[in-house]
Design an enzyme around this catalytic site. Structure first.
Site, mmCIF file in Angstrom:
data_model
loop_
_atom_site.group_PDB
_atom_site.id
_atom_site.type_symbol
_atom_site.label_atom_id
_atom_site.label_comp_id
_atom_site.label_asym_id
_atom_site.label_seq_id
_atom_site.Cartn_x
_atom_site.Cartn_y
_atom_site.Cartn_z
ATOM 1 C CD GLU A 76 9.352 30.220 -14.388
ATOM 2 O OE1 GLU A 76 8.908 29.288 -13.695
ATOM 3 O OE2 GLU A 76 8.631 31.135 -14.834
ATOM 4 C CD GLU A 84 4.330 31.538 -13.888
ATOM 5 O OE1 GLU A 84 3.891 31.119 -12.793
ATOM 6 O OE2 GLU A 84 5.479 31.281 -14.302
ATOM 7 C CE1 TYR A 88 1.156 28.767 -4.984
ATOM 8 C CE2 TYR A 88 1.335 30.888 -6.070
ATOM 9 C CZ TYR A 88 1.761 29.584 -5.917
ATOM 10 O OH TYR A 88 2.782 29.095 -6.688
ATOM 11 C CD GLU A 96 6.333 27.874 -12.201
ATOM 12 O OE1 GLU A 96 7.087 28.348 -13.078
ATOM 13 O OE2 GLU A 96 5.425 28.539 -11.676
#
Length: 388
Positions: free
Chosen positions: A212, A115, A122, A247
């Site tokens: 998720e 994660e 990003y 994910e």
């Protein structure tokens, strides 16, 4: 679980996933739950770095988009940044102190690390698309539409932390009274605190599962649509494909944990808790469903994009909700969800095995590492002797 290393002998094949004897030696030769070992191996084989994907072309294409379409992309990026900011620390911080299965312990650590790669992705995207990425990050906590989702996730994680402290305090109090030779008036205080914690943990697992299973997918649909139906921003689509692939592993892990608890693998008390909390778990999913529909309205308030609109996105959210709730053993009150996938084209992005590309033409996103089988027995060696 009150020590970082349990020095007592432990039969890991009989340890529950939570509230067991405490973790000792980290070992991977035997597992009670083979699923966790498979998830760990798969996640490690998926290792990737966002910097490997060139986004120069994406930046030029992004700047040519109408402002409202840029806003759709930016808002989704902000939302995903928030979700993975939570998931990049919360599973380890909240769950690992309660875990007593070594393979689950390693899986949560592996999952949480992946994660953090998403969060770094990003930043990589924002650095390439915006002249001032820090400004975009600073705006996230000021966006009410995004932050109310953070609250609905964070309060369940926080409740587990609170209940864990209450359980630890109850154990300490019982031990103190015992050492002092005193009689504790409330003899069930420790057991009651533990059961409250178990209920809190069970509901938190459903919150994680819903996150998720549903929360990422409006953003995924928008990002993949830019590439599939508008034929732009391929680099971003590849990064999101990496993230979506991860994910789905995380989703499989949380679904497995929930179904094991529901089936009584770790004791009948979990079955009772699952039954008691069923309606609240359903409410959690339906709240996510409503929030994601509100998010779709927020995204498309200034206009649709080719291939997507509010109505089709609502159908997509309902389709996902019905499927995901069934997979984690919950009844779904939605009766008018579409039977067929509203966005069937998205499967080629969510399933890396569906797409074949020539390596010299594109950067492969389905390449796996550490996938060699090193288990060679005498029969295998004998079969090779004929070549020598």
């Amino acid at each position: 679980m009150s020590t970082v290393f349990n020095t007592n002998p432990v039969d890991v094949l009989n340890e529950p996933m939570f509230f067991g004897s405490g973790l000792g030696l980290a070992r991977y030769d035997i597992q009670r739950h083979r699923v966790f070992e498979e998830l760990i191996e798969r996640q490690i084989s998926f290792f990737w770095r966002p910097e490997e994907v060139n986004l120069m072309m994406d930046a030029a294409q992004f700047n040519k988009l109408p402002q409202y379409q840029q806003n759709i992309f930016t808002n989704n990026l902000k939302y995903q940044s928030l979700l993975d900011s939570i998931q990049g620390r919360a599973p380890s911080a909240v769950l690992m102190s309660l875990i007593s299965d070594p393979s689950l312990d390693t899986w949560v650590a592996t999952w949480t690390f992946s994660e953090t790669i998403h969060s770094r992705s990003y930043t990589h995207i924002m650095r390439n698309l915006y002249t001032d990425p820090s400004k975009v990050f600073d705006e996230i906590v000021l966006d009410e539409a995004i932050m109310k989702r953070a609250e609905s996730i964070g309060r369940y994680y926080d409740d587990v932390l609170v209940k864990t402290r209450e359980w630890e305090n109850a154990k300490d109090m019982v031990e103190y009274y015992k050492d002092q030779g005193l009689i504790l008036a409330d003899k069930d205080v420790e057991q009651r605190a533990k059961r409250d914690l178990m209920k809190s943990l069970y509901l938190c697992l459903h919150v994680i599962n819903a996150l998720e299973a549903i929360r990422f997918y409006v953003s995924f649909a928008c990002t993949f649509n830019f590439h599939k139906n508008m034929e732009i921003m391929e680099g971003n689509a590849k990064i999101m494909k990496f993230i979506a692939r991860d994910e789905q592993l995380h989703l499989k892990g949380t679904q497995y944990i929930i179904r094991q608890l529901q089936s009584g693998t770790d004791g009948d008390e979990w079955v009772k808790i699952a039954q008691e909390c069923e309606q609240e778990a359903v409410d959690i999913f339906m709240e996510v469903n409503r929030q994601e529909k509100d998010w779709a309205v927020h995204l498309f308030k200034d206009g649709d994009v080719p291939g997507l609109n509010t109505n089709s996105m609502w159908s997509f959210i309902d389709y996902l909700t019905v499927s995901r709730m069934k997979q984690c053993g919950l009844p779904c009150p939605i009766t008018d969800a579409p039977v067929k996938h509203p966005y069937p084209w998205i499967r080629e992005y969510l399933n890396s095995d569906n797409v074949q590309s020539a390596p010299q033409e594109v950067e492969l996103s389905s390449y796996l590492v550490a996938q060699i089988d090193n288990d060679v027995d005498d029969k295998v060696m004998m079969s090779f002797k004929k070549y020598f």
